[in-house]
Write a protein that holds these residues in place. Structure first.
Motif, PDB file in Angstrom:
ATOM      1  N   ALA A   1       0.816  -1.217   0.000  1.00 37.97           N
ATOM      2  CA  ALA A   1       0.000   0.000   0.000  1.00 37.97           C
ATOM      3  C   ALA A   1       0.849   1.266   0.000  1.00 37.97           C
ATOM      4  O   ALA A   1       0.396   2.313  -0.488  1.00 37.97           O
ATOM      5  N   LEU A   2       2.070   1.196   0.515  1.00 31.85           N
ATOM      6  CA  LEU A   2       2.951   2.367   0.513  1.00 31.85           C
ATOM      7  C   LEU A   2       3.258   2.836  -0.909  1.00 31.85           C
ATOM      8  O   LEU A   2       3.642   3.982  -1.116  1.00 31.85           O
ATOM      9  N   PHE A   3       3.081   1.959  -1.896  1.00 32.40           N
ATOM     10  CA  PHE A   3       3.468   2.278  -3.274  1.00 32.40           C
ATOM     11  C   PHE A   3       2.295   2.668  -4.166  1.00 32.40           C
ATOM     12  O   PHE A   3       2.466   2.832  -5.373  1.00 32.40           O
ATOM     13  N   ASP A   4       1.120   2.862  -3.585  1.00 29.65           N
ATOM     14  CA  ASP A   4      -0.021   3.367  -4.363  1.00 29.65           C
ATOM     15  C   ASP A   4       0.342   4.732  -4.923  1.00 29.65           C
ATOM     16  O   ASP A   4       0.786   5.618  -4.195  1.00 29.65           O
ATOM     17  N   GLY A   5       0.211   4.899  -6.232  1.00 24.63           N
ATOM     18  CA  GLY A   5       0.500   6.179  -6.868  1.00 24.63           C
ATOM     19  C   GLY A   5       1.977   6.525  -6.931  1.00 24.63           C
ATOM     20  O   GLY A   5       2.333   7.692  -7.092  1.00 24.63           O
ATOM     21  N   HIS A   6       2.863   5.539  -6.810  1.00 30.53           N
ATOM     22  CA  HIS A   6       4.300   5.811  -6.823  1.00 30.53           C
ATOM     23  C   HIS A   6       4.731   6.329  -8.201  1.00 30.53           C
ATOM     24  O   HIS A   6       4.309   5.805  -9.232  1.00 30.53           O
ATOM     25  N   PRO A   7       5.602   7.344  -8.254  1.00 29.32           N
ATOM     26  CA  PRO A   7       6.001   7.930  -9.542  1.00 29.32           C
ATOM     27  C   PRO A   7       6.773   6.976 -10.456  1.00 29.32           C
ATOM     28  O   PRO A   7       6.752   7.158 -11.681  1.00 29.32           O
ATOM     29  N   HIS A   8       7.418   5.950  -9.912  1.00 26.18           N
ATOM     30  CA  HIS A   8       8.131   4.990 -10.769  1.00 26.18           C
ATOM     31  C   HIS A   8       7.161   4.322 -11.746  1.00 26.18           C
ATOM     32  O   HIS A   8       7.533   3.997 -12.875  1.00 26.18           O
ATOM     33  N   LEU A   9       5.928   4.137 -11.319  1.00 25.83           N
ATOM     34  CA  LEU A   9       4.945   3.427 -12.136  1.00 25.83           C
ATOM     35  C   LEU A   9       4.423   4.254 -13.299  1.00 25.83           C
ATOM     36  O   LEU A   9       3.690   3.729 -14.144  1.00 25.83           O
ATOM     37  N   MET A  10       4.810   5.522 -13.389  1.00 24.11           N
ATOM     38  CA  MET A  10       4.412   6.355 -14.530  1.00 24.11           C
ATOM     39  C   MET A  10       5.219   6.001 -15.774  1.00 24.11           C
ATOM     40  O   MET A  10       4.815   6.320 -16.884  1.00 24.11           O
ATOM     41  N   MET A  11       6.355   5.330 -15.615  1.00 22.07           N
ATOM     42  CA  MET A  11       7.193   4.945 -16.740  1.00 22.07           C
ATOM     43  C   MET A  11       6.595   3.696 -17.394  1.00 22.07           C
ATOM     44  O   MET A  11       6.325   2.704 -16.702  1.00 22.07           O
ATOM     45  N   PRO A  12       6.380   3.711 -18.696  1.00 17.57           N
ATOM     46  CA  PRO A  12       5.845   2.510 -19.365  1.00 17.57           C
ATOM     47  C   PRO A  12       6.739   1.293 -19.118  1.00 17.57           C
ATOM     48  O   PRO A  12       7.954   1.364 -19.242  1.00 17.57           O
ATOM     49  N   GLY A  13       6.122   0.191 -18.739  1.00 20.38           N
ATOM     50  CA  GLY A  13       6.851  -1.052 -18.510  1.00 20.38           C
ATOM     51  C   GLY A  13       7.501  -1.171 -17.149  1.00 20.38           C
ATOM     52  O   GLY A  13       8.096  -2.208 -16.842  1.00 20.38           O
ATOM     53  N   ALA A  14       7.412  -0.153 -16.312  1.00 21.20           N
ATOM     54  CA  ALA A  14       8.047  -0.175 -14.993  1.00 21.20           C
ATOM     55  C   ALA A  14       7.199  -0.958 -13.995  1.00 21.20           C
ATOM     56  O   ALA A  14       5.964  -0.930 -14.044  1.00 21.20           O
ATOM     57  N   THR A  15       7.869  -1.657 -13.087  1.00 20.84           N
ATOM     58  CA  THR A  15       7.195  -2.368 -12.006  1.00 20.84           C
ATOM     59  C   THR A  15       7.965  -2.157 -10.714  1.00 20.84           C
ATOM     60  O   THR A  15       9.109  -1.706 -10.717  1.00 20.84           O
ATOM     61  N   ILE A  16       7.318  -2.500  -9.619  1.00 16.67           N
ATOM     62  CA  ILE A  16       7.941  -2.439  -8.295  1.00 16.67           C
ATOM     63  C   ILE A  16       7.760  -3.803  -7.652  1.00 16.67           C
ATOM     64  O   ILE A  16       6.649  -4.341  -7.619  1.00 16.67           O
ATOM     65  N   GLN A  17       8.845  -4.377  -7.146  1.00 17.67           N
ATOM     66  CA  GLN A  17       8.787  -5.650  -6.439  1.00 17.67           C
ATOM     67  C   GLN A  17       9.088  -5.393  -4.968  1.00 17.67           C
ATOM     68  O   GLN A  17      10.047  -4.675  -4.642  1.00 17.67           O
ATOM     69  N   VAL A  18       8.276  -5.981  -4.085  1.00 18.53           N
ATOM     70  CA  VAL A  18       8.438  -5.822  -2.642  1.00 18.53           C
ATOM     71  C   VAL A  18       8.635  -7.199  -2.025  1.00 18.53           C
ATOM     72  O   VAL A  18       7.823  -8.097  -2.244  1.00 18.53           O
ATOM     73  N   TYR A  19       9.727  -7.361  -1.270  1.00 18.29           N
ATOM     74  CA  TYR A  19      10.061  -8.636  -0.644  1.00 18.29           C
ATOM     75  C   TYR A  19      10.243  -8.446   0.856  1.00 18.29           C
ATOM     76  O   TYR A  19      10.970  -7.547   1.280  1.00 18.29           O
ATOM     77  N   GLU A  20       9.632  -9.329   1.646  1.00 20.17           N
ATOM     78  CA  GLU A  20       9.854  -9.295   3.083  1.00 20.17           C
ATOM     79  C   GLU A  20      11.270  -9.765   3.390  1.00 20.17           C
ATOM     80  O   GLU A  20      11.757 -10.745   2.834  1.00 20.17           O
TER      81      GLU A  20
END
Length: 111
Positions: free
Chosen positions: A85-104
């Motif tokens: 939830a911390l990454f809702d609306g994150h600016p990295h996701l505005m780049m086409p093809g970009a993703t964010i991976q979160v690992y415990e």
């Protein structure tokens, strides 16, 4: 609180992104990242940094890393869903093809 490692994945390296960006676009991008950091608040442990060229090391040798990891961050949250939830609306996701991976980050027994 649990700790999480975050990987920013992109089709273009962070170095290429920075080289192609105008100073104005870079400033706007940093503004968006700082606004996100403000929203993340205490959940953001380390904003991290962009990553440059890397090497993949195996038992038989090394080669250029090509996995698309453009940067990292460290966050903390009660569970994986709260970290996500911390990454809702994150600016990295505005780049086409970009993703964010979160690992415990798991604790090692005995350490």
């Amino acid at each position: 609180m649990k700790k999480f490692v975050v990987l920013y994945i992109a089709p273009q390296s962070a170095q290429e992104q920075m080289q192609e960006s105008t100073p104005e676009a870079a400033q706007e991008g940093m503004k968006a990242w700082m606004e996100w950091a403000g929203r993340a608040g205490d959940g953001l442990v380390d904003m991290g940094k962009p990553l440059g060229a890397g090497r993949e090391i195996t038992a038989t040798g090394t080669s250029d890393a090509t996995n698309g990891v453009a940067g990292y961050a460290l966050v903390q949250a009660e569970d994986l869903e709260a970290a996500q939830a911390l990454f809702d609306g994150h600016p990295h996701l505005m780049m086409p093809g970009a993703t964010i991976q979160v690992y415990e980050s798991l604790d090692l027994p005995g350490m």
